[in-house]
Write a protein that holds these residues in place. Sequence first.
Motif, PDB file in Angstrom:
ATOM      1  N   ARG A 161      -0.016  -0.261  -8.143  1.00 51.14           N
ATOM      2  CA  ARG A 161       1.371  -0.041  -7.705  1.00 51.14           C
ATOM      3  C   ARG A 161       2.303   0.107  -8.897  1.00 51.14           C
ATOM      4  O   ARG A 161       3.424   0.577  -8.779  1.00 51.14           O
ATOM      5  N   ALA A 162       1.844  -0.377 -10.076  1.00 48.98           N
ATOM      6  CA  ALA A 162       2.732  -0.454 -11.229  1.00 48.98           C
ATOM      7  C   ALA A 162       2.768   0.860 -11.995  1.00 48.98           C
ATOM      8  O   ALA A 162       1.728   1.468 -12.262  1.00 48.98           O
TER       9      ALA A 162
ATOM     10  N   LYS B 143       0.819  -1.210   0.000  1.00 45.98           N
ATOM     11  CA  LYS B 143       0.000   0.000   0.000  1.00 45.98           C
ATOM     12  C   LYS B 143       0.861   1.272   0.000  1.00 45.98           C
ATOM     13  O   LYS B 143       1.815   1.371   0.749  1.00 45.98           O
ATOM     14  N   GLY B 144       0.496   2.214  -0.853  1.00 48.87           N
ATOM     15  CA  GLY B 144       1.192   3.506  -0.863  1.00 48.87           C
ATOM     16  C   GLY B 144       2.497   3.500  -1.647  1.00 48.87           C
ATOM     17  O   GLY B 144       3.054   4.547  -1.921  1.00 48.87           O
ATOM     18  N   LEU B 145       3.010   2.311  -2.011  1.00 46.89           N
ATOM     19  CA  LEU B 145       4.300   2.244  -2.707  1.00 46.89           C
ATOM     20  C   LEU B 145       4.093   2.221  -4.217  1.00 46.89           C
ATOM     21  O   LEU B 145       2.994   1.997  -4.713  1.00 46.89           O
ATOM     22  N   GLU B 146       5.171   2.435  -4.965  1.00 47.21           N
ATOM     23  CA  GLU B 146       5.076   2.328  -6.423  1.00 47.21           C
ATOM     24  C   GLU B 146       6.376   1.769  -6.991  1.00 47.21           C
ATOM     25  O   GLU B 146       7.450   1.964  -6.409  1.00 47.21           O
ATOM     26  N   PHE B 147       6.271   1.051  -8.108  1.00 46.23           N
ATOM     27  CA  PHE B 147       7.426   0.436  -8.748  1.00 46.23           C
ATOM     28  C   PHE B 147       7.247   0.478 -10.260  1.00 46.23           C
ATOM     29  O   PHE B 147       6.124   0.310 -10.747  1.00 46.23           O
ATOM     30  N   PRO B 148       8.345   0.615 -10.988  1.00 44.87           N
ATOM     31  CA  PRO B 148       8.218   0.598 -12.453  1.00 44.87           C
ATOM     32  C   PRO B 148       7.607  -0.707 -12.968  1.00 44.87           C
ATOM     33  O   PRO B 148       6.736  -0.684 -13.827  1.00 44.87           O
TER      34      PRO B 148
END
Length: 744
Positions: A608-609, A566-571
């Motif tokens: 997240r993506a 939750k709250g994170l992001e990644f390529p």
Amino acid sequence: MVQSELKKQFSHMNNMQQQAVFCTEGPLLILAGAGSGKTTVLVNRIAYILQSELCKPWQILAITFTNKAAGELKERICNAVPEGGSDIWAATFHSTCARILRRYGDRIGFTSHFTVYGTDDQKKLVKDILKQLNYDEKMLPVKRVLNEISKAKDEMLTPQEMLKRAGYDNLKQSVAKVYEIYQSRLKTADAMDFDDMLCKTVELFQKCPDILEFYQNQFKYIMVDEYQDTNKVQYKFVSMLAAKYGNICVVGDDDQSIYKFRGATIENILSFENTFKGAKMIRLEQNYRSTQNILNAANGVISNNTMRKGKTLWTENAVGDKIEVHTSDSERDEAQFIAKTILDGVADGRKFSDFAILYRMNAQSNSIEQALSRSGIPHRVIGGRRFYDREEIRDMVAYLQVINNPHDDVRLGRIINVPKRGIGATTLEKASEIAAGLGESIYSVIKDADVYPQLSRAATKLKSFVALIDGLMEAEQSGDYSLAELYNLILEHTDYEKYLKTEKDNPDVRIENIEELSSNIIKFEEDYAEEASLSNFLEEISLQTDIDNYDAEADSSVMMTLHSAKGLEFPVVFIAGLEEGVFPSIATMMNPDELNEERRLAYVGITRAKEKLYITKAKSRMLMGHTSYNKVSRFVNEIPPELLNYTGEKKTFASTNGFSASSSHISIGAGSKFTPNKSFNTFTKPAVKSGTVYKKGDCVFHKVFGKGMIMKTEKMGNDTMLEVAFDKAGTKTLMANFSKMEKI
Ligand SMILES: Nc1ncnc2c1ncn2[C@@H]1O[C@H](COP(=O)(O)OP(=O)(O)OP(=O)(O)O)[C@@H](O)[C@H]1O
Ligand SMILES: [Mg+2]
């Protein structure tokens, strides 16, 4: 700086975001979808408030979901406002409360050294109480009792209130009884569990208006991120604090509420406007994180949920690649596919840290971790078996805890005979009984062991244990030893390493861990200098949630549950195990509310993506000792098909949307007690195995599911997949080899 100049700094944000940043006074609700810049707004809002000199840094309270997020928030603010940024209270609910209770807990009967009990300590305590009350663990499983207690605390129910609610329900009455003793045992041990930290702070505010007033005056601006996941007691806590100034800004997304089962409640969003009259509401609709394809996929899935506040996110980002749905034969192949994709990506210029692998259950991580290790991919697993959960680490931490607070019965019980010093379980039990009778801690009792006839045989040993602890406590309090030195004193005086070498398997690894803990302590002392006290160190470890082990700096891929993401992001994001029975998980498939929550979790995962999303599934999956053959998850079918690109095996398990919720099957072993089939029919292609042939229309009896009819057969390797419509259990997919079924 003049206001207009100041505001110019925020011109990179869109109009709505800027409005939210500049709207500093009064209650504000920012309700917006994933990746629309909610957290970004919070950070900028704090920067704006400080630059406008509306208050001092320590008058801002920013509550975020993880310690990690709090740290990041602080860092970003410190960059924006170098002066004083570090004085902001940016923390989780738990650490905010811990900080208040360390200071004023004495007003409600705790010392400033109170201990925080983690799950294992709680379990141990409940087990003890069940034994004391002569309750059967089979009737009242420890986990269930703890769940009920936690739920009660989320709603701020006392044991007495729980008992009242129980009515004539025996089981519920028993839980309430355990709850009551549990609370009093915590109190004598000068300890709290996680939920208590919030409840006790609210209690403190209620009982001591002067303290509430003190904090109400202090916190001129209050902000809460991930507001959709706050529960009742958390809501109470912030609304009490905000009652004076009313400058409270909460940001959240009802579509991302994923902790309802823990008491988090969307009602808090809805009642915000009632509690805080004149609340403004700002919606953000532009997503800055993901490609159009990823965003549309997320929108497609979440639109299947009913009871939404309803919003559609859009983005100016590129269309991007299609979402790749990859089918593998097994969970091992799935893991292999993930590893290979990461390696290919890195060969093409990506970093390892661009990749995140998300899954529904920790149990799925095993095979993935192995594949990554084998492929030499640097990675970290968030959650799973944590460093601080290891036996030897728990022992050493227990020593530190007891030195910090000798009345902590659970920790004392853990180490009183580790390493062995001839103090058996019976002696400990006797001491514990005496202590319970007197309302004192075990330590207080064994300090005077010779006074109690029941303890006379072990008195010498008990006293020498007390002497050891007293000696270490003295060393700690003298101020002559650093924490690291104190730690070495413990190792030395307990001969703990020798114990590992002589009594335990894998002593080398364990000794390495013991050394690792020593380096953690040294690092802590470097970071915290004067504030590096024993109790601060213990607090830091007890507050460390899983997510905090994740270090974004290091170039490694990361694996975690969807909840932790939750709250994170990644390529690049992989979501593994998109199968009915895994995600949505089997336990949630029958209940529409829980299914909606699973769907929100899918929405969290997809969003997240940033650039590329892989969805993986396996035809057969070995999970927690069972092999299952699952259909593709309904969530995949809810993504508009034109956004998907299927790879790997063709969709052998193609299912129609909304197919029977119970369509997955867990095989229960290969015992084949089938009668040989005599009615071989050459016209419909029969399924042959272990002498039994099934064909469409056959009537069967299954040991678990009862009577049913074969609807479909499909040959699959050496086995045959059967779709069976059971009279009572609904339609299930079973493998002929494994099913406990007979033809009738
Ligand atoms: N106005 C903007 N211009 C460019 N990028 C932006 C803007 N606002 C936010 N971003 C970027 O968009 C991404 C998502 O922002 P952020 O994490 O704040 O969203 P969020 O709403 O908190 O998401 P979530 O719901 O997942 O918590 C971040 O990479 C952030 O830097
Ligand atoms: Mg956010």
